[in-house]
Design a protein around this motif. Structure first.
Motif, PDB file in Angstrom:
ATOM      1  N   ILE A  63       7.455  -5.584  -4.398  1.00  0.00           N
ATOM      2  CA  ILE A  63       6.642  -4.306  -3.560  1.00  0.00           C
ATOM      3  C   ILE A  63       6.684  -3.276  -4.607  1.00  0.00           C
ATOM      4  N   VAL A  64       7.535  -3.074  -5.489  1.00  0.00           N
ATOM      5  CA  VAL A  64       7.166  -2.080  -6.623  1.00  0.00           C
ATOM      6  C   VAL A  64       5.787  -2.286  -7.575  1.00  0.00           C
ATOM      7  N   SER A  65       5.429  -3.487  -7.697  1.00  0.00           N
ATOM      8  CA  SER A  65       4.078  -3.600  -8.277  1.00  0.00           C
ATOM      9  C   SER A  65       3.090  -3.337  -7.442  1.00  0.00           C
ATOM     10  N   VAL A  66       3.088  -3.529  -6.059  1.00  0.00           N
ATOM     11  CA  VAL A  66       2.042  -2.822  -5.356  1.00  0.00           C
ATOM     12  C   VAL A  66       2.014  -1.352  -5.299  1.00  0.00           C
ATOM     13  N   ILE A  67       3.043  -0.834  -5.596  1.00  0.00           N
ATOM     14  CA  ILE A  67       3.275   0.663  -5.408  1.00  0.00           C
ATOM     15  C   ILE A  67       2.728   1.295  -6.769  1.00  0.00           C
ATOM     16  N   GLU A  68       2.968   0.513  -8.020  1.00  0.00           N
ATOM     17  CA  GLU A  68       2.749   1.062  -9.460  1.00  0.00           C
ATOM     18  C   GLU A  68       1.117   0.977  -9.293  1.00  0.00           C
ATOM     19  N   GLU A  69       0.502  -0.107  -8.743  1.00  0.00           N
ATOM     20  CA  GLU A  69      -0.992  -0.500  -8.960  1.00  0.00           C
ATOM     21  C   GLU A  69      -1.906   0.529  -8.049  1.00  0.00           C
ATOM     22  N   LEU A  70      -1.222   1.417  -6.887  1.00  0.00           N
ATOM     23  CA  LEU A  70      -2.084   2.205  -6.519  1.00  0.00           C
ATOM     24  C   LEU A  70      -2.608   3.403  -7.359  1.00  0.00           C
ATOM     25  N   GLU A  71      -3.714   3.883  -7.136  1.00  0.00           N
ATOM     26  CA  GLU A  71      -4.346   4.933  -7.823  1.00  0.00           C
ATOM     27  C   GLU A  71      -3.341   6.325  -7.501  1.00  0.00           C
ATOM     28  N   ASP A  72      -3.712   7.130  -8.582  1.00  0.00           N
ATOM     29  CA  ASP A  72      -3.143   8.684  -8.424  1.00  0.00           C
ATOM     30  C   ASP A  72      -3.885   9.249  -7.405  1.00  0.00           C
ATOM     31  N   ASP A  73      -3.359  10.432  -6.926  1.00  0.00           N
ATOM     32  CA  ASP A  73      -3.943  11.358  -6.091  1.00  0.00           C
ATOM     33  C   ASP A  73      -4.720  10.342  -4.783  1.00  0.00           C
ATOM     34  N   THR A  74      -3.877   9.594  -4.229  1.00  0.00           N
ATOM     35  CA  THR A  74      -4.200   8.936  -3.210  1.00  0.00           C
ATOM     36  C   THR A  74      -3.194   8.722  -2.065  1.00  0.00           C
ATOM     37  N   SER A  75      -3.565   8.496  -0.768  1.00  0.00           N
ATOM     38  CA  SER A  75      -2.535   8.299   0.244  1.00  0.00           C
ATOM     39  C   SER A  75      -2.643   6.834   0.658  1.00  0.00           C
ATOM     40  N   THR A  76      -1.535   6.162   1.100  1.00  0.00           N
ATOM     41  CA  THR A  76      -1.774   4.813   1.389  1.00  0.00           C
ATOM     42  C   THR A  76      -0.669   4.614   2.196  1.00  0.00           C
ATOM     43  N   ILE A  77      -0.928   3.664   3.424  1.00  0.00           N
ATOM     44  CA  ILE A  77       0.055   3.245   4.334  1.00  0.00           C
ATOM     45  C   ILE A  77       0.069   1.577   3.857  1.00  0.00           C
ATOM     46  N   LEU A  78       1.474   1.386   3.694  1.00  0.00           N
ATOM     47  CA  LEU A  78       2.013  -0.044   3.370  1.00  0.00           C
ATOM     48  C   LEU A  78       2.702  -0.564   4.713  1.00  0.00           C
ATOM     49  N   ALA A  79       2.345  -1.572   5.194  1.00  0.00           N
ATOM     50  CA  ALA A  79       3.132  -2.312   6.310  1.00  0.00           C
ATOM     51  C   ALA A  79       3.658  -3.542   5.737  1.00  0.00           C
ATOM     52  N   THR A  80       4.989  -3.460   5.878  1.00  0.00           N
ATOM     53  CA  THR A  80       5.772  -4.583   5.410  1.00  0.00           C
ATOM     54  C   THR A  80       7.046  -4.945   6.356  1.00  0.00           C
ATOM     55  N   HIS A  81       8.313  -5.384   5.684  1.00  0.00           N
ATOM     56  CA  HIS A  81       9.324  -5.829   6.739  1.00  0.00           C
ATOM     57  C   HIS A  81      10.478  -5.240   6.204  1.00  0.00           C
ATOM     58  N   GLY A  82      11.519  -5.249   7.198  1.00  0.00           N
ATOM     59  CA  GLY A  82      12.842  -4.512   6.975  1.00  0.00           C
ATOM     60  C   GLY A  82      13.504  -4.672   5.592  1.00  0.00           C
ATOM     61  N   ASN A  83      13.792  -6.050   5.432  1.00  0.00           N
ATOM     62  CA  ASN A  83      14.530  -6.498   3.952  1.00  0.00           C
ATOM     63  C   ASN A  83      13.595  -5.764   2.753  1.00  0.00           C
ATOM     64  N   LEU A  84      12.503  -6.004   2.640  1.00  0.00           N
ATOM     65  CA  LEU A  84      11.637  -5.663   1.559  1.00  0.00           C
ATOM     66  C   LEU A  84      11.707  -3.951   1.596  1.00  0.00           C
TER      67      LEU A  84
END
Length: 178
Positions: free
Chosen positions: A114-135
């Motif tokens: 999940i950290v790798s997903v966040i690191e790849e997001l571009e700066d100055d953007t807003s994103t909604i990530l839909a995931t699961h409780g444990n993650l």
């Protein structure tokens, strides 16, 4: 440079398997999620699991957006075996982050996804990530080591956390009312 990320735990589902759909209550919750967000994000990215996608589908429809899927947002596999004491086994993985059960994934490995997903997001953007409780709870613990198993057990379906990353520092705030 900053990132604004809303990490959403899926709504109430009929089961834990990847194909498990939302319950009727979960569908109502998904509509409540869509009403909750009043600003269009730049992206919506979901776990490939049906329950996560269905949780943000009304939101995507509201803004006529596509839902991207990313397998790194899929729920963590604790074990491929049926563990009768899974709750206790899960608790232990919040203390021993390298512990791996047969066919499962360690807390550290799941966190890295999940950290790798966040690191790849571009700066100055807003994103909604839909995931699961444990993650989601592992991400919270990565950002703030004070989070732990008890926080996982207090998550709701759905749940929403706002993550702001600026100048290499992350701040997290729970936005969903229980």
């Amino acid at each position: 440079m900053s990132k604004l990320i809303y990490v959403v735990r899926h709504c109430k589902a009929e089961g834990q398997e990847p194909e498990a759909p939302l319950t009727e209550q979960g569908k109502q919750q998904a509509n409540q999620l869509a009403a909750f967000f009043n600003k269009r994000p730049d992206r919506i990215i979901s776990s490939p699991f049906i329950r996560a996608q269905q949780s943000v589908d009304p939101l995507a429809s509201k803004w006529d957006m596509e839902i991207e899927t990313d397998p790194r947002l899929a729920e963590r596999v604790l074990s491929k075996e049926n563990l009768s004491d899974w709750f206790e086994k899960l608790r232990i993985t919040f203390e021993d982050l390298e512990l791996t059960y047969p066919g499962g994934e360690s807390s550290n490995k799941a966190t890295q996804r999940i950290v790798s997903v966040i690191e790849e997001l571009e700066d100055d953007t807003s994103t909604i990530l839909a995931t699961h409780g444990n993650l989601l709870s592992l991400l919270l613990m990565y950002i703030d080591p004070n989070y732990g198993f008890e926080d996982w057990s207090s998550l709701t379906n759905p749940d929403v956390f706002e993550l702001k990353i600026a100048n290499g520092k992350a701040k997290i705030h729970r936005n969903w009312e229980k």
